[in-house]
Design an enzyme around this catalytic site. Structure first.
Site, PDB file in Angstrom:
ATOM      1  N   GLU A  29       9.318  -4.446  12.734  1.00 56.14           N
ATOM      2  CA  GLU A  29       9.014  -3.222  11.980  1.00 56.14           C
ATOM      3  C   GLU A  29       7.721  -2.608  12.517  1.00 56.14           C
ATOM      4  O   GLU A  29       6.707  -3.287  12.615  1.00 56.14           O
ATOM      5  CB  GLU A  29       8.834  -3.605  10.505  1.00 56.14           C
ATOM      6  CG  GLU A  29       8.558  -2.433   9.602  1.00 56.14           C
ATOM      7  CD  GLU A  29       8.333  -2.868   8.148  1.00 56.14           C
ATOM      8  OE1 GLU A  29       7.627  -3.874   7.924  1.00 56.14           O
ATOM      9  OE2 GLU A  29       8.862  -2.189   7.251  1.00 56.14           O
ATOM     10  N   GLU A  61      -5.015  -3.815  -1.963  1.00 56.49           N
ATOM     11  CA  GLU A  61      -6.459  -3.558  -1.918  1.00 56.49           C
ATOM     12  C   GLU A  61      -6.779  -2.340  -1.052  1.00 56.49           C
ATOM     13  O   GLU A  61      -7.907  -1.878  -1.007  1.00 56.49           O
ATOM     14  CB  GLU A  61      -7.218  -4.811  -1.430  1.00 56.49           C
ATOM     15  CG  GLU A  61      -6.882  -5.297  -0.022  1.00 56.49           C
ATOM     16  CD  GLU A  61      -5.638  -6.187   0.047  1.00 56.49           C
ATOM     17  OE1 GLU A  61      -4.666  -5.939  -0.687  1.00 56.49           O
ATOM     18  OE2 GLU A  61      -5.654  -7.120   0.883  1.00 56.49           O
ATOM     19  N   CYS A  67       9.533   1.910   3.400  1.00 54.07           N
ATOM     20  CA  CYS A  67      10.508   0.854   3.691  1.00 54.07           C
ATOM     21  C   CYS A  67      11.916   1.425   3.770  1.00 54.07           C
ATOM     22  O   CYS A  67      12.832   0.755   4.208  1.00 54.07           O
ATOM     23  CB  CYS A  67      10.439  -0.237   2.633  1.00 54.07           C
ATOM     24  SG  CYS A  67      10.962   0.375   1.046  1.00 54.07           S
ATOM     25  N   SER A  94       5.326  -7.026   3.157  1.00 54.64           N
ATOM     26  CA  SER A  94       5.944  -7.370   4.438  1.00 54.64           C
ATOM     27  C   SER A  94       6.691  -8.710   4.318  1.00 54.64           C
ATOM     28  O   SER A  94       6.413  -9.519   3.434  1.00 54.64           O
ATOM     29  CB  SER A  94       4.871  -7.423   5.527  1.00 54.64           C
ATOM     30  OG  SER A  94       3.827  -8.266   5.112  1.00 54.64           O
ATOM     31  N   PHE A 126       0.818  -1.225   0.000  1.00 54.37           N
ATOM     32  CA  PHE A 126       0.000   0.000   0.000  1.00 54.37           C
ATOM     33  C   PHE A 126       0.844   1.263   0.000  1.00 54.37           C
ATOM     34  O   PHE A 126       0.363   2.329  -0.356  1.00 54.37           O
ATOM     35  CB  PHE A 126      -0.928   0.000   1.231  1.00 54.37           C
ATOM     36  CG  PHE A 126      -0.247   0.452   2.497  1.00 54.37           C
ATOM     37  CD1 PHE A 126      -0.161   1.814   2.803  1.00 54.37           C
ATOM     38  CD2 PHE A 126       0.330  -0.454   3.386  1.00 54.37           C
ATOM     39  CE1 PHE A 126       0.478   2.250   3.961  1.00 54.37           C
ATOM     40  CE2 PHE A 126       0.971  -0.029   4.540  1.00 54.37           C
ATOM     41  CZ  PHE A 126       1.046   1.328   4.827  1.00 54.37           C
TER      42      PHE A 126
HETATM   43  P1  NAD Z   1       1.523  -6.596   2.881  1.00 56.78           P
HETATM   44  O1  NAD Z   1       2.555  -7.657   2.971  1.00 56.78           O
HETATM   45  O2  NAD Z   1       0.399  -6.603   3.856  1.00 56.78           O
HETATM   46  O3  NAD Z   1       0.825  -6.618   1.427  1.00 56.78           O
HETATM   47  C1  NAD Z   1       1.584  -6.656   0.251  1.00 56.78           C
HETATM   48  C2  NAD Z   1       0.775  -7.379  -0.823  1.00 56.78           C
HETATM   49  O4  NAD Z   1       0.555  -8.727  -0.419  1.00 56.78           O
HETATM   50  C3  NAD Z   1      -0.579  -6.744  -1.088  1.00 56.78           C
HETATM   51  O5  NAD Z   1      -0.796  -6.688  -2.475  1.00 56.78           O
HETATM   52  C4  NAD Z   1      -1.552  -7.697  -0.397  1.00 56.78           C
HETATM   53  O6  NAD Z   1      -2.792  -7.784  -1.059  1.00 56.78           O
HETATM   54  C5  NAD Z   1      -0.835  -9.027  -0.480  1.00 56.78           C
HETATM   55  N1  NAD Z   1      -1.146  -9.892   0.681  1.00 56.78           N
HETATM   56  C6  NAD Z   1      -1.514  -9.488   1.917  1.00 56.78           C
HETATM   57  N2  NAD Z   1      -1.705 -10.563   2.718  1.00 56.78           N
HETATM   58  C7  NAD Z   1      -1.428 -11.657   1.973  1.00 56.78           C
HETATM   59  C8  NAD Z   1      -1.416 -13.054   2.259  1.00 56.78           C
HETATM   60  N3  NAD Z   1      -1.715 -13.539   3.464  1.00 56.78           N
HETATM   61  N4  NAD Z   1      -1.082 -13.899   1.259  1.00 56.78           N
HETATM   62  C9  NAD Z   1      -0.752 -13.424   0.033  1.00 56.78           C
HETATM   63  N5  NAD Z   1      -0.749 -12.110  -0.280  1.00 56.78           N
HETATM   64  C10 NAD Z   1      -1.070 -11.236   0.684  1.00 56.78           C
HETATM   65  O7  NAD Z   1       2.313  -5.212   2.919  1.00 56.78           O
HETATM   66  P2  NAD Z   1       1.714  -3.754   3.062  1.00 56.78           P
HETATM   67  O8  NAD Z   1       1.260  -3.555   4.471  1.00 56.78           O
HETATM   68  O9  NAD Z   1       0.800  -3.469   1.956  1.00 56.78           O
HETATM   69  O10 NAD Z   1       3.046  -2.876   2.814  1.00 56.78           O
HETATM   70  C11 NAD Z   1       3.941  -2.529   3.834  1.00 56.78           C
HETATM   71  C12 NAD Z   1       5.095  -3.493   3.892  1.00 56.78           C
HETATM   72  O11 NAD Z   1       5.796  -3.476   2.654  1.00 56.78           O
HETATM   73  C13 NAD Z   1       6.114  -3.078   4.938  1.00 56.78           C
HETATM   74  O12 NAD Z   1       6.569  -4.243   5.573  1.00 56.78           O
HETATM   75  C14 NAD Z   1       7.212  -2.428   4.129  1.00 56.78           C
HETATM   76  O13 NAD Z   1       8.493  -2.436   4.726  1.00 56.78           O
HETATM   77  C15 NAD Z   1       7.193  -3.272   2.900  1.00 56.78           C
HETATM   78  N6  NAD Z   1       7.820  -2.601   1.780  1.00 56.78           N
HETATM   79  C16 NAD Z   1       9.024  -3.065   1.356  1.00 56.78           C
HETATM   80  C17 NAD Z   1       9.678  -2.444   0.325  1.00 56.78           C
HETATM   81  C18 NAD Z   1      11.002  -2.962  -0.162  1.00 56.78           C
HETATM   82  O14 NAD Z   1      11.370  -2.631  -1.273  1.00 56.78           O
HETATM   83  N7  NAD Z   1      11.714  -3.762   0.596  1.00 56.78           N
HETATM   84  C19 NAD Z   1       9.093  -1.348  -0.318  1.00 56.78           C
HETATM   85  C20 NAD Z   1       7.851  -0.895   0.134  1.00 56.78           C
HETATM   86  C21 NAD Z   1       7.218  -1.545   1.182  1.00 56.78           C
END
Ligand code: NAD
Length: 498
Positions: free
Chosen positions: A382, A175, A280, A225, A148
């Site tokens: 985090e 989403e 991140c 994540s 997101f």
């Molecule tokens: P998230 O892991 O909750 O969601 C990421 C994606 O995974 C979304 O599209 C979501 O729909 C999908 N998803 C969620 N739950 C799932 C499941 N159980 N099974 C399969 N898919 C699933 O992450 P978020 O909260 O949207 O974003 C924040 C996280 O992203 C933080 O941990 C941040 O550090 C990380 N991030 C990392 C980078 C990087 O380059 N390392 C960059 C930006 C964000």
């Protein structure tokens, strides 16, 4: 209620069996709902991609680059509209939303040079009458699953390079803020991209699992994540796919005794609290080296943090806006309580912050902890909110050890006037992206982005040449054109060029 749907290459009524709420984080109301797609919808998107991709791969790279040039101009033209849309779902302030889109556009600028990057390699005369050459071909159909927190930049990291190299690409945005990728896909079509080359499917875990299991999707790029990144990596690789999966982070800012503390405080204010800490590459940990540095830094940090202005995302004077959802706000506040329970000193408490007229908004005030210890869970995990934790170090070696031993290894920064210390730190720290007097060392688009340890699974980074490698396969041709006459003897040993 406004419905947010997919962007597909085939007619679709936009209806779904399941929906998810999309909030306005400024006042906590539900502003729309997004249709959650399923495996049947993905099948159709893949069929459309399969039909379109061979012709797109056959378009010469210069023409593919022209679509990138057109797209860049269109995004610039629609920058205000895109930034407002992004900000209204995410909650980051408008100037920051423009930065989010601009960083993605820089990857599109890199893609404008794709013909140069795809030139390949050639060795004339590798053996008697033998030439060897290699070139890169697209994977076919790729998919991207995004978080997101950068709904403009990260979809553009992935889709730009995947498309420019000749793939069809299926995007699955978060989403929680699903609208910007749909708008970007519309602008790509307007820029001349053929139907079916970029499609957006909406969804949650069900759609992610369908992507991971789809036999015709060859490569998957994920950012989110760490636990989910690891899951996506394992399941995708088990299914024989190429997967890069970026995860969470806990970046440290090391402050050496000779650092310019006023500059450090300015840098930390932006890097720890900008975008409400939902980056991140934020700097949620500061490590002053030596007691004197810690005392002087703390003295300057407290008034700077107290002066931060939290406001609605459209407030041009706000330093940061609300966090993305009520659930995320509650999670951040739980971590603050955890820090207190673990014995860290809560110097500035951002809990219970309310903004007049927006009492139901998802706001968290800026928070500062001191005397945080590496053994604390609130340090090891985090938080992803406007919370800065001070972890004091007695020496350079100890300060080097904290980020090096942390489970995450995305980014780190060192603030110093000492070139030797900076050089030593950059060489030895166990982290993927390092800033020297640069608080948020996100590499430029023609370098590559990627962390180490639990911040990234898989071995290729995002964008730059690493991105090109991820979205293509190399083919190597060894050719001989005999000048006619005579047949050579059969060779029963492995041919060598010696
Ligand atoms: P998230 O892991 O909750 O969601 C990421 C994606 O995974 C979304 O599209 C979501 O729909 C999908 N998803 C969620 N739950 C799932 C499941 N159980 N099974 C399969 N898919 C699933 O992450 P978020 O909260 O949207 O974003 C924040 C996280 O992203 C933080 O941990 C941040 O550090 C990380 N991030 C990392 C980078 C990087 O380059 N390392 C960059 C930006 C964000």
């Amino acid at each position: 209620m406004r419905d947010i749907s997919h962007k597909l290459a085939f007619a679709h009524d936009g209806k779904a069996a399941r929906y998810s709420d999309v909030f306005d984080p400024n006042d906590g109301t539900v502003q729309a709902r997004v249709a959650l797609g399923d495996a049947a919808l993905l099948d159709k998107a893949v069929e459309a991609a399969k039909k379109a991709q061979p012709a797109w791969a056959a378009v010469n790279p210069q023409r593919r680059a022209r679509v990138m040039f057109n797209f860049k101009a269109l995004v610039e033209k629609h920058m205000d509209e895109l930034a407002h849309l992004l900000s209204s779902e995410h909650g980051k302030v408008i100037a920051d939303a423009k930065g989010d889109i601009q960083r993605g556009l820089e990857v599109i600028e890199f893609c404008c040079g794709i013909p140069h990057v795809l030139k390949g390699e050639y060795t004339q005369g590798a053996g008697p009458g033998i030439d060897v050459y290699s070139f890169r071909q697209p994977i076919g159909i790729g998919a991207g699953i995004t978080p997101f927190n950068f709904p403009g930049m990260i979809p553009l990291w992935m889709s730009g390079v995947a498309i420019a190299t000749g793939n069809a690409f299926i995007m699955k945005p978060s989403e929680r803020d699903p609208s910007v990728p749909v708008r970007l896909a519309e602008l790509f079509l307007e820029a001349g991209l053929p139907e079916g080359i970029l499609q957006v499917v909406q969804g949650d875990k069900e759609m992610v699992d369908a992507i991971l299991d789809h036999p015709d999707i060859g490569a998957i790029s994920f950012v989110g994540s760490s636990d989910i990144a690891h899951y996506v990596y394992k399941r995708g690789v088990d299914n024989g796919k190429r997967v890069q999966a970026m995860g969470g982070a806990k970046n440290h800012g090391i402050v050496m005794p000779d650092a310019d503390l006023d500059q450090v405080v300015n840098d930390l204010s932006g890097a720890a609290f900008g975008s409400a800490g939902e980056r991140c590459m934020a700097l949620p940990v500061v490590t002053p080296v030596g007691e004197k540095t810690a005392i002087a830094l703390r003295e300057k940090l407290i008034p700077a943090i107290e002066a931060l202005r939290v406001g609605v995302s459209t407030d041009p004077d706000a330093h940061y806006g609300p966090v993305v959802t009520a659930a995320h706000k509650a999670k951040i506040e739980d971590y603050i309580q955890m820090g207190v329970d673990e014995g860290a000193e809560l110097v500035v408490d951002g809990r219970g912050f309310t903004l007049q007229g927006h009492e139901e908004g998802f706001f968290v005030g800026p928070t500062l902890f001191d005397h945080v210890k590496p053994s604390m869970r609130s340090y090891q995990e985090e938080i992803f909110g406007p919370v800065l934790q001070m972890v004091r170090a007695e020496s350079f070696e100890e300060a080097l050890a904290f980020p090096s031993q942390h489970q995450y290894g995305n980014g780190v920064a060192i603030f110093t006037r000492n070139g030797h210390a900076a050089r030593e730190f950059a060489a030895r720290v166990n982290v993927g992206m390092v800033g020297i007097n640069v608080p948020i060392p996100v590499p430029v688009a023609y370098h590559t982005f990627g962390g180490w340890k639990r911040s990234a699974f898989g071995d290729t980074n995002q964008h730059g040449m690493e991105g090109v490698k991820f979205w293509t396969k190399v083919k190597t041709i060894t050719q001989r054109w005999p000048d006619g006459g005579g047949t050579g003897d059969s060779a029963f040993v492995i041919p060598t060029m010696g």
